[in-house]
Design an enzyme around this catalytic site. Structure first.
Site, PDB file in Angstrom:
ATOM      1  N   ARG C  96      35.518  47.414  54.034  1.00  0.00           N
ATOM      2  CA  ARG C  96      36.840  47.195  53.456  1.00  0.00           C
ATOM      3  C   ARG C  96      37.543  48.528  53.215  1.00  0.00           C
ATOM      4  O   ARG C  96      38.750  48.645  53.416  1.00  0.00           O
ATOM      5  CB  ARG C  96      36.708  46.425  52.127  1.00  0.00           C
ATOM      6  CG  ARG C  96      38.056  46.277  51.439  1.00  0.00           C
ATOM      7  CD  ARG C  96      37.994  45.334  50.269  1.00  0.00           C
ATOM      8  NE  ARG C  96      39.297  45.303  49.588  1.00  0.00           N
ATOM      9  CZ  ARG C  96      39.565  44.537  48.545  1.00  0.00           C
ATOM     10  NH1 ARG C  96      38.632  43.740  48.058  1.00  0.00           N
ATOM     11  NH2 ARG C  96      40.764  44.553  47.988  1.00  0.00           N
ATOM     12  N   CYS C 172      41.112  29.537  48.222  1.00  0.00           N
ATOM     13  CA  CYS C 172      41.744  30.786  47.842  1.00  0.00           C
ATOM     14  C   CYS C 172      42.090  30.702  46.363  1.00  0.00           C
ATOM     15  O   CYS C 172      42.384  29.628  45.837  1.00  0.00           O
ATOM     16  CB  CYS C 172      43.013  30.969  48.667  1.00  0.00           C
ATOM     17  SG  CYS C 172      43.797  32.543  48.343  1.00  0.00           S
ATOM     18  N   HIS C 202      47.288  33.264  51.768  1.00  0.00           N
ATOM     19  CA  HIS C 202      47.941  34.532  51.380  1.00  0.00           C
ATOM     20  C   HIS C 202      49.372  34.608  51.907  1.00  0.00           C
ATOM     21  O   HIS C 202      49.948  35.700  51.986  1.00  0.00           O
ATOM     22  CB  HIS C 202      47.128  35.750  51.835  1.00  0.00           C
ATOM     23  CG  HIS C 202      45.868  35.910  51.044  1.00  0.00           C
ATOM     24  ND1 HIS C 202      45.121  37.054  51.036  1.00  0.00           N
ATOM     25  CD2 HIS C 202      45.215  35.051  50.208  1.00  0.00           C
ATOM     26  CE1 HIS C 202      44.063  36.901  50.254  1.00  0.00           C
ATOM     27  NE2 HIS C 202      44.101  35.681  49.750  1.00  0.00           N
ATOM     28  N   TYR C 256      51.073  38.124  47.649  1.00  0.00           N
ATOM     29  CA  TYR C 256      50.900  38.803  48.941  1.00  0.00           C
ATOM     30  C   TYR C 256      52.200  38.909  49.731  1.00  0.00           C
ATOM     31  O   TYR C 256      52.286  39.713  50.650  1.00  0.00           O
ATOM     32  CB  TYR C 256      49.833  38.085  49.782  1.00  0.00           C
ATOM     33  CG  TYR C 256      48.430  38.393  49.344  1.00  0.00           C
ATOM     34  CD1 TYR C 256      47.695  39.408  49.947  1.00  0.00           C
ATOM     35  CD2 TYR C 256      47.836  37.689  48.304  1.00  0.00           C
ATOM     36  CE1 TYR C 256      46.407  39.693  49.532  1.00  0.00           C
ATOM     37  CE2 TYR C 256      46.554  37.967  47.882  1.00  0.00           C
ATOM     38  CZ  TYR C 256      45.830  38.979  48.499  1.00  0.00           C
ATOM     39  OH  TYR C 256      44.565  39.274  48.083  1.00  0.00           O
TER      40      TYR C 256
END
Lengths: 442, 442, 442, 442
Positions: C96, C172, C202, C256
């Protein structure tokens, strides 16, 4: 392709073949067919030889460079072919006779293309066409498959969904027949007339009609329903349309629509005809015998005029014209059966439709139709449901699918009659339905 | 809404009303109906008074705070209403009698909702419902219109397409009836059973069946076609399904599907019934007379059990349950007629469908169905084409549209019969079809 | 399922696990989890043991009948499982870190879910999830796969298109977070609030907001863009929305969306944060170290509050709630990632969407949304194109697909930058992308 | 139409007009234009006279029967016209200069067709075109409106959605330019080449490329991305495509795609050009001055070659070719902007698309495309969302709609920048935006 084309005709012993040969002869200056392979099954060998010899005489008379090959070996015919046409009939006319006669016992129209008869024709034919597509994949993967075996709509649907062949076109003589008839009724030259065709095979509508490019729809609809001028196919009774109904739907029906919009009258007519002249298959048998007698005549060097009585008028014309336009990238407009891809809204994207296309070297490209008129859309959708269910039944050999297809067909008036009729027809055609009789056991 | 609800019932003199009143009484703890306005036309005044008095006795017995108002002034009833229910019948049972009897003369099933009878019921009713929606827009713009006047599908379609009202729901007792019957056949409590409903009004299928949340579809289909356990509405002959056909389509049909999948048998049955007991309208007339005799009894303080014979069992139950779920934002699942918005693929986005919805304070939200099974899709699409054409005819008063609707209905076997039948029915109903007789003259 | 449930948690050594355990403990009265299998890879064994011991202490303290199993053998964990949750991270936080840091070198936001970083997370993760689905097919074919590994949208898309598993849900915490934040800003209890969620993972919008079932959209939009009340995820800078823009689009964006509607400001913020605190991955590493130090404390018997800082607040809550609703057929409404089937018009039928569903024993059923507002539809469609292209790249290992996905991502400003960035990231992640490095050679 | 055609050219004083006149002269044998009406506004009178006199000299030299009329009275020009072409520019080049220059202040590309500049061009132009359509409806209802005023896509969308005119076509010179350039790069005659165009105006892709009817897509894509052979419009920097990206998307982009797929580089290039030569509008002003100096020369009797530098090469060629094909029902294939009707899946049915059509006397009929490749579909959909939002803003004068359109444009990097930019441009163009300044007050 530069050095001349090889064309394979499956079911080459058909009485239609001379028209096809004539079509290739007439286009030879721009469509250089060098090898024409007529292939048939052993049962058809005699007819193949008769029609093949006539074809050879026609070519000799025309004085062109084209060789006619006759064979029972399909794979040899396919190897390296540029175009493959299919015009075979599984079970021959005897099977058609059953498709038409058995339903009448139950008070049901057989209708050998979209009705119960058509269901059985699909069940017999689809397994064979799918074998042919496998051969094409192996032996001539670049070839175009031009199918005019009926039910052409379901066969195109089956090839689109269940084969690896992309280059397939389904052909029908109904649109060209509608145009010719309408030209005659209107008293104009056919080539000044255009019809915007859309729908399914034998379920196609003329959404609009143009004379020299200008819409004459109202006039055409009035003519089409004029009691004095009823048009039809050779094989469909020309029962008159209600003028107010034609005005109401606002589109030109095809001759086969009579089975769905005039069911009672057509049934009565068929029952009466059955009593007197037998089924249409019986009539065709007679015509065929007559035709082959003519074909045998070694003096005959051209297509005899009697062929037009056969009901398949313009079929081969349509096929030659299509092949020519593909080969020469003509980009002219022709109605064919092809993958919808959204051309007609409300019909599945992946399904076969019959629609005006421009014909290019890469095949037909449908001209966008958009929404069909509400009034006719539902029947088209219902027949498409029938066609898809019938295709699934043909591929799976599943009894319940077959029963469903039978029962949802608009000509069949009940689930119970559907079951009796299905069982009767399955038994009658069992020799041509191995998938069913195998799957029943399993 | 905090201070109690006002409900207007158009066609309040209906024999169904006691069930509705009972429903409100039973839910009074959570659904505070304070004013229940029963409104009817002058011809219905006597019945209105009878049923209204019964309603008052029921409320008194229940000891709740709810006032029953009886009026012939629709606008007064609508003013400030929170919910409007419609259960009126233009032309009363006499019109229904014609809807059912005239087609039989032509060998055609009348079918007062989706058939030729339903076409005429739509032609009579849609102009009236569109006037009501104009009143609602003016007098109670925040109200929900809960329609159970048949043909509920076409009426919902008409309101969605031709009014400015957004808050409309069409209701039917067919789904709840199917659930109750299936529970009985399966021998389980109804509230353990759920059915995934999708289709159109009186053309709805159970796509799946769940017991305690687990699919028992195979078992349910077998039960539904078990010759010993045929279920149906009170008003539809319980002719048995072919088990293999039900297995083939793989979904649960509704009782009305018999008209389309068992047309011949249903016609025979109707003709026979017509000979013996008259049309269903004639039977209902008898039941109604009997019911109103009961209602007149000043001792009666509750809904009589005989009401269930009326054929509309659970109708008012469905309506009260829907109103309750909207008012209380229950978010439970109920099958209603509402705008599709893509919930069922292949049906127009803007059309009415009958489908399971979650019921919220902002109305029903359809649960996504996706594609209907191929085998049943076509019939649903065809009936939707019929419905839309019928709605256009009702709104326009156009003769050709009406003829088209008649001719494309699957129960009508030909364009010619369609025309005779249409002309006959237009004449019979002319008093209730001003748009047609005005437009004919114009 | 009667005798208690077996749940397999892939990536069980995650710091999130205690929340999951707490969720199962809290629901134990109605969700009888008997076996909780935490499975991880050898590199994660130490963490697995730490978190597993904490889980055991939590269970003991709760005094319930649930056994915690720790294993490195995924197949053992899967065998016979009723639910499988996935919360693993291929390449761990080090990967990441690269997903976020490398793009910044090129002046591009990494965005580890929908951006270039998300592309690489998808490329690494999808091959692993597809192996897991093969194991599920073999070892627990009736199990539900509940994925919360990011990018959850693309992973759900990949499973829907490239596995044989039908029972998959993507989860989510963004929707639940939006609801909690909005409740706080509005000063109301969260359970009185409902949001109609629709879009992609997102990339989800609140199309409407209801308080006690009544739309308060205007108020909610005003609150959401109130400069004094900006809400966001823990891991996304709470940069303020332009109130007029929010009014213009007329829907509630998710946190997002800032990456797409405030690209320049978010990039500036990320670059500054990178200078000071490093990437979000660096921050999370610190948080994780801290958390595992807490977890090691043998006195600890409950989920520590610090876990909420991790950014994944409500994740496990959402998972437990979903599993509970499936198991108990609750039919409540939850936003999840599932197959569209027409619920959102304009998004492919077969694609994954994030949308409110009712949760049944047979899984989530999307509530029909219809058309997204025009103003937001295009971005959703563009991200779906990106997601689909990324999934194809992950499955095929095709370099050109991967480049296309990178270049069409709205955060990437040119094809040339896309190529440099892709090549750099491919090199950095090569150990986790065997398909690419294999296919390059081939 | 038999007696010769009347054509009205709105914006007839444009420097393009001589090309149009040349086109009509060249086709005079089959396209009998008798009256060519050039109409302009008072501010354009001088130019109108200059270009009108040149047109007259051209006609005299050609020796054909065509009369040039010059007028400031639009209604006189429209009365009885057979075709109306529109090539006007609201606010003249001064407005374009602002469209291009103001965004650069905010680090944003202006892009006068699909970008922020295009938004303002749409806001200024759409109210005018809708007035013209009202005049057409009244004065020449059978006329075809052939629009080449930019942004042609949004203008076609506006006419389709907000006028009663059905006969409208939007034209663009981008497709013909792509074909000419590709022919040059490939070294083949342009008329052997066909491109399958699909997308939106200035957002059109070549989905396939055919040489003599045979697909040469791979070769064409390689040529299009060959660093040594970059093609573009006269007005767009020919920045090179990444060959691997072009291979990845698998279709031929148009020159305008550089703004979206090479945003950073295009911005840098525009900023640099702005510093040196000013905006494109400034450059065009110079070219125009030069052109009109040439046009004034009474010796000049033909279109001067310098016109091609203007950036609009082939525009008038495209227009004349289209008018000719409509008039003569040529049924050839031309790419135009027209109503989608399902030709491109995933774009709304009612929206304008740019797509290959066959051109008939009844107008263009789109050839069905089906699904666009996934990789490019999203951007097309996003631009369509922008276009529709911009059209709504132009029609409503709604500030929030305009802000939304600005903020969702892919070239605009944030909602905040969008707001500053919008406010600045609204102020700059206020004289041409009465709807906005009126509605703001209201």
């Amino acid at each position: 392709m530069e050095k001349g084309l090889k064309i394979a005709v499956i079911g080459g012993g058909s009485s239609y073949t001379p028209e096809l040969v004539e079509g290739f002869i007439n286009r030879h200056h721009e469509l250089p067919v060098r090898e024409l392979w007529l292939v048939d099954i052993p049962e058809g060998e005699e007819k193949l030889n008769i029609v093949g010899e006539l074809a050879r005489r026609m070519v000799i008379k025309a004085g062109i460079d084209m060789t006619i090959y006759l064979t029972l070996d399909r794979r040899q015919a396919l190897a390296g072919a540029d175009f493959v046409t299919t015009q075979f009939r599984v079970g021959l006319l005897a099977a058609r006779q059953k498709d038409e006669a058995i339903p009448l016992k139950y008070g049901v129209i057989g209708q050998e293309t979209n009705g119960p008869g058509g269901l059985f024709k699909a069940l017999r034919t689809i397994p064979v066409i799918l074998e042919i597509t496998k051969d094409i994949e192996e032996l001539c993967p670049e070839a175009w498959l031009v199918n005019f075996t009926n039910p052409a709509g379901m066969i195109t649907e089956a090839v689109l969904r269940h084969s690896n062949i992309k280059k397939v076109v389904g052909l029908c003589n109904v649109p060209i027949g509608m145009k010719m008839d309408l030209a005659e009724v209107l008293g104009v030259e056919a080539d000044r007339l255009e019809i915007q065709f859309a729908g399914l095979n034998h379920m196609v509508y003329g959404l609009d009609v143009f004379l020299d490019g200008i819409s004459i729809k109202e006039k055409a609809l009035a003519a089409a329903s004029d009691p004095g001028k009823q048009m039809s196919m050779k094989n469909i009774a020309a029962l008159g349309w209600e003028p107010d109904f034609i005005k109401g739907i606002g589109v030109l029906p095809c001759p086969y629509h009579r089975y769905y919009y005039k069911t009672d009258e057509m049934l009565a007519e068929e029952l009466e005809a059955f009593e007197t002249t037998g089924t249409r298959a019986d009539v065709v048998k007679g015509v065929e015998t007559e035709l082959f007698d003519l074909y045998k005549n070694v003096e005959l060097q051209t297509k005899p005029e009697q062929l037009e009585k056969r009901g398949g008028a313009y079929y081969s014309e349509a096929a030659c014209s299509l092949i020519n336009s593909i080969y020469n990238n003509k980009q002219d407009v022709q109605p064919v059966n092809t993958k919808n891809c959204g051309a007609i809204a409300g019909i599945p994207y992946d399904s076969a439709v019959e629609v005006n296309c421009i014909i290019t070297k890469e095949g037909p490209k449908p001209i966008t139709v958009g929404e069909l008129p509400v009034a006719v859309r539902g029947l088209v959708q219902q027949i498409k449901s029938f066609e898809r269910t019938a295709v699934e039944a043909a591929v799976s050999g599943d009894y319940y699918n077959a029963l469903t297809a039978m029962a949802i067909n608009p000509l069949v008036p009940s689930d119970t009659i559907a079951k009796y009729l299905l069982d009767d027809m399955l038994e009658a055609h069992k020799d041509y339905l191995p998938a069913f009789f195998h799957s029943e056991k399993a």
